[in-house]
Design a protein around this motif. Structure first.
Motif, PDB file in Angstrom:
ATOM      1  N   SER A 180       0.821  -1.202   0.000  1.00 57.69           N
ATOM      2  CA  SER A 180       0.000   0.000   0.000  1.00 57.69           C
ATOM      3  C   SER A 180       0.860   1.259   0.000  1.00 57.69           C
ATOM      4  O   SER A 180       0.582   2.221  -0.726  1.00 57.69           O
ATOM      5  CB  SER A 180      -0.935   0.001   1.215  1.00 57.69           C
ATOM      6  N   ARG A 181       1.915   1.260   0.796  1.00 58.62           N
ATOM      7  CA  ARG A 181       2.779   2.433   0.886  1.00 58.62           C
ATOM      8  C   ARG A 181       3.559   2.662  -0.405  1.00 58.62           C
ATOM      9  O   ARG A 181       3.769   3.815  -0.811  1.00 58.62           O
ATOM     10  CB  ARG A 181       3.748   2.267   2.051  1.00 58.62           C
ATOM     11  N   GLU A 182       3.978   1.597  -1.056  1.00 58.36           N
ATOM     12  CA  GLU A 182       4.828   1.751  -2.246  1.00 58.36           C
ATOM     13  C   GLU A 182       4.022   1.921  -3.521  1.00 58.36           C
ATOM     14  O   GLU A 182       4.326   2.765  -4.368  1.00 58.36           O
ATOM     15  CB  GLU A 182       5.757   0.542  -2.389  1.00 58.36           C
ATOM     16  N   GLN A 183       2.979   1.096  -3.683  1.00 57.27           N
ATOM     17  CA  GLN A 183       2.193   1.150  -4.915  1.00 57.27           C
ATOM     18  C   GLN A 183       1.094   2.200  -4.837  1.00 57.27           C
ATOM     19  O   GLN A 183       0.713   2.761  -5.857  1.00 57.27           O
ATOM     20  CB  GLN A 183       1.603  -0.237  -5.217  1.00 57.27           C
ATOM     21  N   GLY A 184       0.555   2.422  -3.633  1.00 52.99           N
ATOM     22  CA  GLY A 184      -0.487   3.411  -3.442  1.00 52.99           C
ATOM     23  C   GLY A 184      -1.867   2.830  -3.217  1.00 52.99           C
ATOM     24  O   GLY A 184      -2.758   3.523  -2.728  1.00 52.99           O
ATOM     25  N   LYS A 185      -2.071   1.565  -3.566  1.00 51.13           N
ATOM     26  CA  LYS A 185      -3.420   1.006  -3.475  1.00 51.13           C
ATOM     27  C   LYS A 185      -3.853   0.868  -2.013  1.00 51.13           C
ATOM     28  O   LYS A 185      -3.039   0.556  -1.128  1.00 51.13           O
ATOM     29  CB  LYS A 185      -3.494  -0.345  -4.185  1.00 51.13           C
ATOM     30  N   PRO A 186      -5.121   1.107  -1.739  1.00 51.27           N
ATOM     31  CA  PRO A 186      -5.609   0.977  -0.366  1.00 51.27           C
ATOM     32  C   PRO A 186      -5.503  -0.447   0.167  1.00 51.27           C
ATOM     33  O   PRO A 186      -5.426  -1.421  -0.594  1.00 51.27           O
ATOM     34  CB  PRO A 186      -7.074   1.420  -0.479  1.00 51.27           C
ATOM     35  N   LEU A 187      -5.531  -0.545   1.466  1.00 52.11           N
ATOM     36  CA  LEU A 187      -5.505  -1.860   2.098  1.00 52.11           C
ATOM     37  C   LEU A 187      -6.780  -2.633   1.790  1.00 52.11           C
ATOM     38  O   LEU A 187      -6.740  -3.842   1.546  1.00 52.11           O
ATOM     39  CB  LEU A 187      -5.354  -1.713   3.613  1.00 52.11           C
ATOM     40  N   ASN A 188      -7.921  -1.930   1.779  1.00 49.71           N
ATOM     41  CA  ASN A 188      -9.213  -2.605   1.661  1.00 49.71           C
ATOM     42  C   ASN A 188      -9.771  -2.521   0.245  1.00 49.71           C
ATOM     43  O   ASN A 188      -9.219  -1.861  -0.624  1.00 49.71           O
ATOM     44  CB  ASN A 188     -10.186  -2.018   2.675  1.00 49.71           C
ATOM     45  N   GLY A 189     -10.912  -3.205   0.051  1.00 52.75           N
ATOM     46  CA  GLY A 189     -11.442  -3.337  -1.303  1.00 52.75           C
ATOM     47  C   GLY A 189     -10.579  -4.321  -2.080  1.00 52.75           C
ATOM     48  O   GLY A 189      -9.740  -5.031  -1.514  1.00 52.75           O
ATOM     49  N   PRO A 190     -10.744  -4.372  -3.391  1.00 58.10           N
ATOM     50  CA  PRO A 190      -9.934  -5.295  -4.201  1.00 58.10           C
ATOM     51  C   PRO A 190      -8.543  -4.726  -4.432  1.00 58.10           C
ATOM     52  O   PRO A 190      -8.145  -4.404  -5.561  1.00 58.10           O
ATOM     53  CB  PRO A 190     -10.742  -5.408  -5.489  1.00 58.10           C
ATOM     54  N   ASN A 191      -7.786  -4.592  -3.343  1.00 56.47           N
ATOM     55  CA  ASN A 191      -6.524  -3.857  -3.391  1.00 56.47           C
ATOM     56  C   ASN A 191      -5.392  -4.612  -2.693  1.00 56.47           C
ATOM     57  O   ASN A 191      -5.116  -5.739  -3.057  1.00 56.47           O
ATOM     58  CB  ASN A 191      -6.740  -2.458  -2.804  1.00 56.47           C
ATOM     59  N   ALA A 192      -4.739  -4.001  -1.684  1.00 57.25           N
ATOM     60  CA  ALA A 192      -3.497  -4.565  -1.155  1.00 57.25           C
ATOM     61  C   ALA A 192      -3.695  -5.899  -0.431  1.00 57.25           C
ATOM     62  O   ALA A 192      -2.993  -6.880  -0.709  1.00 57.25           O
ATOM     63  CB  ALA A 192      -2.821  -3.551  -0.236  1.00 57.25           C
ATOM     64  N   ARG A 193      -4.632  -5.949   0.504  1.00 56.78           N
ATOM     65  CA  ARG A 193      -4.841  -7.228   1.198  1.00 56.78           C
ATOM     66  C   ARG A 193      -5.369  -8.277   0.227  1.00 56.78           C
ATOM     67  O   ARG A 193      -5.011  -9.468   0.325  1.00 56.78           O
ATOM     68  CB  ARG A 193      -5.808  -7.033   2.372  1.00 56.78           C
ATOM     69  N   PHE A 194      -6.207  -7.855  -0.689  1.00 56.65           N
ATOM     70  CA  PHE A 194      -6.698  -8.747  -1.739  1.00 56.65           C
ATOM     71  C   PHE A 194      -5.534  -9.300  -2.555  1.00 56.65           C
ATOM     72  O   PHE A 194      -5.475 -10.501  -2.865  1.00 56.65           O
ATOM     73  CB  PHE A 194      -7.667  -7.968  -2.624  1.00 56.65           C
ATOM     74  N   GLU A 195      -4.583  -8.433  -2.933  1.00 58.11           N
ATOM     75  CA  GLU A 195      -3.449  -8.875  -3.757  1.00 58.11           C
ATOM     76  C   GLU A 195      -2.579  -9.886  -3.026  1.00 58.11           C
ATOM     77  O   GLU A 195      -2.168 -10.896  -3.597  1.00 58.11           O
ATOM     78  CB  GLU A 195      -2.616  -7.673  -4.194  1.00 58.11           C
ATOM     79  N   VAL A 196      -2.290  -9.619  -1.759  1.00 55.72           N
ATOM     80  CA  VAL A 196      -1.474 -10.561  -0.994  1.00 55.72           C
ATOM     81  C   VAL A 196      -2.203 -11.897  -0.857  1.00 55.72           C
ATOM     82  O   VAL A 196      -1.601 -12.979  -0.983  1.00 55.72           O
ATOM     83  CB  VAL A 196      -1.111  -9.975   0.384  1.00 55.72           C
ATOM     84  N   GLY A 197      -3.512 -11.843  -0.627  1.00 57.23           N
ATOM     85  CA  GLY A 197      -4.286 -13.084  -0.575  1.00 57.23           C
ATOM     86  C   GLY A 197      -4.246 -13.840  -1.886  1.00 57.23           C
ATOM     87  O   GLY A 197      -4.198 -15.087  -1.902  1.00 57.23           O
TER      88      GLY A 197
END
Length: 469
Positions: free
Chosen positions: A86-103
């Motif tokens: 989230s800090r490097e790419q900019g995408k939020p933690l929630n929604g189809p974003n950072a936590r989604f990507e790691v999952g």
């Protein structure tokens, strides 16, 4: 207070020097990325080549088990990976974003672990017997993008390792820390030198593409860069998988329910704030429901919060870099100047820190407008009015790209009939960009060639070998 993300950063940053990486939402320093030289690349390839026979000699069950262990490691470090992403790419933690990507990283590792390519009997009769086997290629060079840096890296790493190849991976210069952190976590369980990162600038990627001991290049990124890699790889006749730019079309049919499809249309276009190769980039809507679709999309768009990714409330973030912000702003400005109607957005707040561009919907736009025919790769969607379905199909197929497409309708048979006429690697019905590790994924036309995912993806990182007697 030191966090687990800081601990992970400490393991991947150089002791001194390196390239500074800044948060695209706040401008704050995230960390420093090491910069590999061509000599470092040569050393990495040599080590990966030496390690490859031993890795290939392991049984399928052993490699499968290690991929599952790698998925376990990702899950154990999921939150700090998501925070760094989230800090490097900019995408939020929630929604189809950072936590989604790691999952998705752990999900793809597990799914790929379970795919297998068994020998196939081709002929077995009085004329003889022939069998088809799939052997490792050797060392795979993986070159990844900045939009989904962790997930797409796993798309390259997992099948390559599953088939007995070793991997030298070059992350994007915009998001190297995310990939380095992911590799650091994976390498807590993988054997030494099976997966080696080489962060650096473009000349390192070019050297990787030309290296005589790299047997295959897997690349996800722009068509222009892909063409350069194809040329660089030609002298050594490397195998290639190219997942290149997309300008995906969506066609709404007249029987669709505008309110029912609006949120899925929105996320098809604006997932990762529009920074997705297979996002919906241009939407064709019939005259009969045009205004209703526009209104329904505006209603959805205006309730989606945009802001720094570490704020748990946000689901849309900044553009990852200034260059991409400039592209989006240029295309939206050209659309406005041409007489197109801005339904929402289109007026960035220049006093705001970070590369934020407001969620923008553009109506009454000519089908040949630059915002339609050029890939915007950001939070701006042109909505084009059509008279007949044949006209919409013609416009959808008129560009050189062909990664994904979609058809939206209450009549699934009619939707499939229209889908069959679209030129694309994948056409979704009543959804867009819904990739699945079990379903092969690749592009048509200048959106690339080769397939990822599933058994077909394993074939792409294998050498077919016929034994005939």
């Amino acid at each position: 207070m030191t966090t687990r993300t800081d601990d992970l950063l400490g393991r991947i940053q150089p002791t001194e020097g390196g390239r500074e990486i800044f948060d695209p939402a706040t401008g704050e320093l995230v960390g420093r990325a090491p910069q590999a030289s061509v000599e470092d690349l040569n050393d990495a390839v040599a080590r990966a080549k030496t390690a490859q026979p031993g890795w290939a000699a392991r049984s399928n069950d052993q490699r499968r088990s290690l991929l599952h262990a790698a998925a376990d490691a990702v899950e154990a470090h999921a939150e700090e990976l998501a925070q760094l992403l989230s800090r490097e790419q900019g995408k939020p933690l929630n929604g189809p974003n950072a936590r989604f990507e790691v999952g998705a990283c752990s999900a793809w590792l597990r799914a790929t672990a379970e795919f297998s390519l068994e020998p196939e009997v081709l002929v077995d009769d009085t004329s003889g017997r022939a069998t088809l086997h799939w052997r490792p290629l050797g060392v795979v060079g993986a070159i990844g993008p900045w939009n989904w840096p962790m997930m797409i890296s796993v798309w390259q790493i997992a099948p390559s390792l599953r088939q007995g190849n070793t991997v030298v991976i070059k992350p994007s210069g915009y998001t190297p820390l995310s990939v380095l952190a992911l590799v650091e976590v994976l390498n807590t369980v993988l054997p030494e030198n099976v997966l080696i990162p080489v962060p650096g600038r473009g000349h390192v990627g070019e050297a990787l593409s030309r290296h005589p001991d790299i047997d295959k290049i897997m690349f996800t990124g722009s068509t222009a860069t892909g063409k350069s890699i194809i040329k660089a790889a030609a002298d050594t006749v490397k195998r290639l998988t190219m997942e290149l730019g997309g300008n995906d079309a969506g066609i709404v049919l007249a029987d669709a329910d505008p309110k029912a499809i609006a949120e899925d249309l929105f996320w098809g276009a604006f997932i990762n704030t529009g920074q997705t190769c297979a996002a919906l980039k241009r939407l064709y809507v019939p005259e009969s429901i045009y205004d209703q679709v526009c209104s329904a999309l505006v209603e959805v768009a205006e309730k989606m919060p945009m802001g720094p990714g570490l704020d748990e409330a946000n689901v849309l973030g900044p553009l990852q870099n200034e260059a991409q912000w400039q592209i989006v702003d240029r295309l939206v400005t050209a659309a406005r100047d041409s007489g197109a109607r801005i339904l929402t957005g289109g007026d960035p707040d220049h006093s705001r820190s970070g590369h934020f561009y407001p969620t923008t919907l553009v109506a009454d736009i000519d089908p040949q407008n630059p915002l339609v025919v050029e890939e915007q790769f950001g939070p701006a969607l042109p909505i084009v009015k059509y008279s007949t379905v044949d006209q919409a199909i013609e416009w959808a197929n008129s560009l050189n790209e062909g990664l994904g497409s979609s058809v939206w309708s209450s009549d699934l048979d009619r939707a499939e009939e229209v889908a069959s006429q679209l030129v694309a690697g994948t056409t979704w019905i009543n959804k867009h960009g819904a990739v699945d590790p079990r379903m092969p994924f690749g592009g048509a036309r200048e959106s690339g060639f080769g397939l990822e995912f599933g058994v077909e993806g394993l074939k792409e990182v294998s050498q077919p070998h016929i034994i005939s007697r």
